[in-house]
Scaffold this motif. Structure first.
Motif, PDB file in Angstrom:
ATOM      1  N   MET A   1       1.003  -1.196   0.107  1.00 18.23           N
ATOM      2  CA  MET A   1       0.114   0.085  -0.044  1.00 18.23           C
ATOM      3  C   MET A   1       0.751   1.081   0.089  1.00 18.23           C
ATOM      4  O   MET A   1       0.512   2.195  -0.711  1.00 18.23           O
ATOM      5  N   TRP A   2       1.844   1.056   0.573  1.00 19.31           N
ATOM      6  CA  TRP A   2       2.913   2.390   0.957  1.00 19.31           C
ATOM      7  C   TRP A   2       3.429   2.767  -0.480  1.00 19.31           C
ATOM      8  O   TRP A   2       3.609   3.829  -0.975  1.00 19.31           O
ATOM      9  N   ARG A   3       3.738   1.654  -1.324  1.00 21.15           N
ATOM     10  CA  ARG A   3       4.178   1.846  -2.407  1.00 21.15           C
ATOM     11  C   ARG A   3       3.331   2.470  -3.491  1.00 21.15           C
ATOM     12  O   ARG A   3       3.658   3.300  -4.286  1.00 21.15           O
ATOM     13  N   ASN A   4       2.027   1.993  -3.462  1.00 22.07           N
ATOM     14  CA  ASN A   4       0.951   2.312  -4.211  1.00 22.07           C
ATOM     15  C   ASN A   4       0.969   3.886  -4.116  1.00 22.07           C
ATOM     16  O   ASN A   4       0.538   4.793  -4.946  1.00 22.07           O
ATOM     17  N   GLN A   5       0.887   4.474  -2.606  1.00 27.19           N
ATOM     18  CA  GLN A   5       0.367   5.687  -2.331  1.00 27.19           C
ATOM     19  C   GLN A   5       1.776   6.577  -2.766  1.00 27.19           C
ATOM     20  O   GLN A   5       1.610   7.664  -3.313  1.00 27.19           O
ATOM     21  N   LEU A   6       2.876   5.866  -2.714  1.00 25.90           N
ATOM     22  CA  LEU A   6       4.136   6.838  -3.152  1.00 25.90           C
ATOM     23  C   LEU A   6       3.973   7.132  -4.710  1.00 25.90           C
ATOM     24  O   LEU A   6       4.098   8.063  -5.181  1.00 25.90           O
ATOM     25  N   SER A   7       3.737   6.043  -5.446  1.00 23.19           N
ATOM     26  CA  SER A   7       3.393   6.027  -6.690  1.00 23.19           C
ATOM     27  C   SER A   7       2.363   7.133  -7.324  1.00 23.19           C
ATOM     28  O   SER A   7       2.474   8.017  -8.151  1.00 23.19           O
ATOM     29  N   GLU A   8       1.345   7.185  -6.597  1.00 20.92           N
ATOM     30  CA  GLU A   8       0.390   8.211  -6.808  1.00 20.92           C
ATOM     31  C   GLU A   8       0.675   9.547  -6.520  1.00 20.92           C
ATOM     32  O   GLU A   8       0.311  10.334  -7.252  1.00 20.92           O
ATOM     33  N   LYS A   9       1.526   9.633  -5.421  1.00 24.59           N
ATOM     34  CA  LYS A   9       2.023  11.288  -5.265  1.00 24.59           C
ATOM     35  C   LYS A   9       2.959  11.426  -6.284  1.00 24.59           C
ATOM     36  O   LYS A   9       3.238  12.605  -6.549  1.00 24.59           O
ATOM     37  N   HIS A  10       3.784  10.622  -6.826  1.00 22.00           N
ATOM     38  CA  HIS A  10       4.772  10.765  -7.853  1.00 22.00           C
ATOM     39  C   HIS A  10       3.904  11.226  -9.072  1.00 22.00           C
ATOM     40  O   HIS A  10       4.378  12.254 -10.044  1.00 22.00           O
ATOM     41  N   PHE A  11       2.705  10.631  -9.307  1.00 22.40           N
ATOM     42  CA  PHE A  11       1.991  10.891 -10.562  1.00 22.40           C
ATOM     43  C   PHE A  11       1.434  12.301 -10.284  1.00 22.40           C
ATOM     44  O   PHE A  11       1.206  13.210 -11.232  1.00 22.40           O
ATOM     45  N   ASP A  12       1.072  12.707  -9.042  1.00 22.45           N
ATOM     46  CA  ASP A  12       0.604  14.186  -8.900  1.00 22.45           C
ATOM     47  C   ASP A  12       1.604  15.016  -9.269  1.00 22.45           C
ATOM     48  O   ASP A  12       1.333  16.074 -10.072  1.00 22.45           O
ATOM     49  N   GLN A  13       2.826  14.724  -8.965  1.00 24.04           N
ATOM     50  CA  GLN A  13       3.909  15.562  -9.421  1.00 24.04           C
ATOM     51  C   GLN A  13       4.201  15.515 -10.982  1.00 24.04           C
ATOM     52  O   GLN A  13       4.467  16.756 -11.807  1.00 24.04           O
ATOM     53  N   GLU A  14       3.786  14.591 -11.431  1.00 24.12           N
ATOM     54  CA  GLU A  14       3.941  14.652 -12.996  1.00 24.12           C
ATOM     55  C   GLU A  14       2.858  15.514 -13.666  1.00 24.12           C
ATOM     56  O   GLU A  14       3.194  16.151 -14.599  1.00 24.12           O
ATOM     57  N   VAL A  15       1.778  15.409 -12.994  1.00 27.05           N
ATOM     58  CA  VAL A  15       0.694  16.177 -13.664  1.00 27.05           C
ATOM     59  C   VAL A  15       1.050  17.770 -13.559  1.00 27.05           C
ATOM     60  O   VAL A  15       0.594  18.492 -14.263  1.00 27.05           O
ATOM     61  N   GLN A  16       1.725  17.879 -12.181  1.00 29.70           N
ATOM     62  CA  GLN A  16       1.946  19.461 -11.881  1.00 29.70           C
ATOM     63  C   GLN A  16       2.992  19.750 -13.143  1.00 29.70           C
ATOM     64  O   GLN A  16       2.723  20.893 -13.510  1.00 29.70           O
ATOM     65  N   ARG A  17       3.816  18.811 -13.389  1.00 29.42           N
ATOM     66  CA  ARG A  17       5.085  19.134 -14.428  1.00 29.42           C
ATOM     67  C   ARG A  17       4.463  19.511 -15.697  1.00 29.42           C
ATOM     68  O   ARG A  17       4.632  20.391 -16.642  1.00 29.42           O
ATOM     69  N   TYR A  18       3.039  18.623 -15.941  1.00 26.58           N
ATOM     70  CA  TYR A  18       2.582  18.539 -17.274  1.00 26.58           C
ATOM     71  C   TYR A  18       1.981  20.000 -17.372  1.00 26.58           C
ATOM     72  O   TYR A  18       1.823  20.760 -18.449  1.00 26.58           O
TER      73      TYR A  18
END
Length: 257
Positions: A1-18
């Motif tokens: 679960m921790w890794r999934n949460q981290l991945s989603e946080k990383h994707f949030d950053q990808e959205v911000q960069r986009y």
């Protein structure tokens, strides 16, 4: 679960960069997420107008069935042209994750109005609001679309107007034999939406209910509604013979002054 949460946080950053790479938009904040989608608030720089970017959740990126359902949501919203429903402005992908940008409706859900604001509704007000909702549902069904998730968090009130949001569970209407429907919530015809309307109306009516005893009773006894309203609700909720269409429900809606 921790890794999934981290991945989603990383994707949030990808959205911000986009968004940061776009000339006409700036990122505001993460709005929230559900079972299948994640939403972000963005702003158009030139007009300061707000929009919502909705994307498929990262954990579903390899689930073709869920991905197809997300693409169907886009197709459904693009088909509709109603002031009460968000319009899609553009679509795209971020690292192969599909997204779409739609209008932001600045209002309050009926969940917020009832449970956060403590707003109450009389019988007359409840029926009038339900009439507005049924009028919109009739248009959906005329376009062969069934929402299937008309809960109080998905119905907004903004500028004296009802708005329907979150078409993630919506589908194209099918001819379904009533006798074959096990769960009215999941029915791929008008039965599903009318069933949710019944619960929506009950929430409105219960907003002004003050229990006289701690013992819980059926809603028919607690609310003590006029017979025509009770019968109407029971038809929505599959307790009595269901309506043949949303138009029939609208035409037979009791109006109290």
């Amino acid at each position: 679960m921790w890794r999934n949460q981290l991945s989603e946080k990383h994707f949030d950053q990808e959205v911000q960069r986009y968004i940061a790479a776009q000339q006409n938009f700036s990122f505001v904040k993460l709005l929230g997420f559900g079972s299948y989608g994640r939403t972000y608030l963005i702003e158009e720089k030139s007009t300061k107008k707000l929009f919502v970017l909705k994307c498929l959740r990262l954990k579903h990126r390899r689930h073709q069935k869920t991905k197809s359902k997300f693409m169907q949501e886009i197709e459904i919203l693009q088909r509709l042209s109603m002031p009460s429903i968000p319009s899609i402005q553009s679509t795209g992908t971020i690292q192969d994750i599909p997204f779409f940008i739609m209008d932001y409706i600045n209002g309050q859900t009926f969940e917020q109005l009832i449970f956060d604001e403590g707003q109450t509704f009389t019988i007359s007000q409840s029926l009038f609001i339900t009439k507005q909702l049924l009028q919109q549902i009739v248009v959906l069904h005329e376009n062969s679309i069934v929402h299937r998730d008309l809960r109080i968090p998905n119905i907004l009130f903004a500028n004296q107007q009802l708005h329907i949001i979150d078409f993630g569970l919506a589908t194209f209407k099918k001819n379904v034999d009533f006798s074959l429907i096990d769960n009215p919530k999941q029915a791929e015809n008008h039965i599903s939406d009318l069933y949710f309307v019944g619960h929506f109306l009950l929430f409105l009516l219960y907003s002004s209910y003050k229990p006289s005893t701690s013992k819980e009773k059926p809603w028919q006894e607690e609310l003590a509604l006029p017979n025509d309203i009770t019968n109407f609700l029971e038809r929505l909720l599959w307790i009595q013979k269901p309506f043949n269409s949303s138009m029939e429900a609208l035409q037979l809606l009791p109006i109290k002054k």
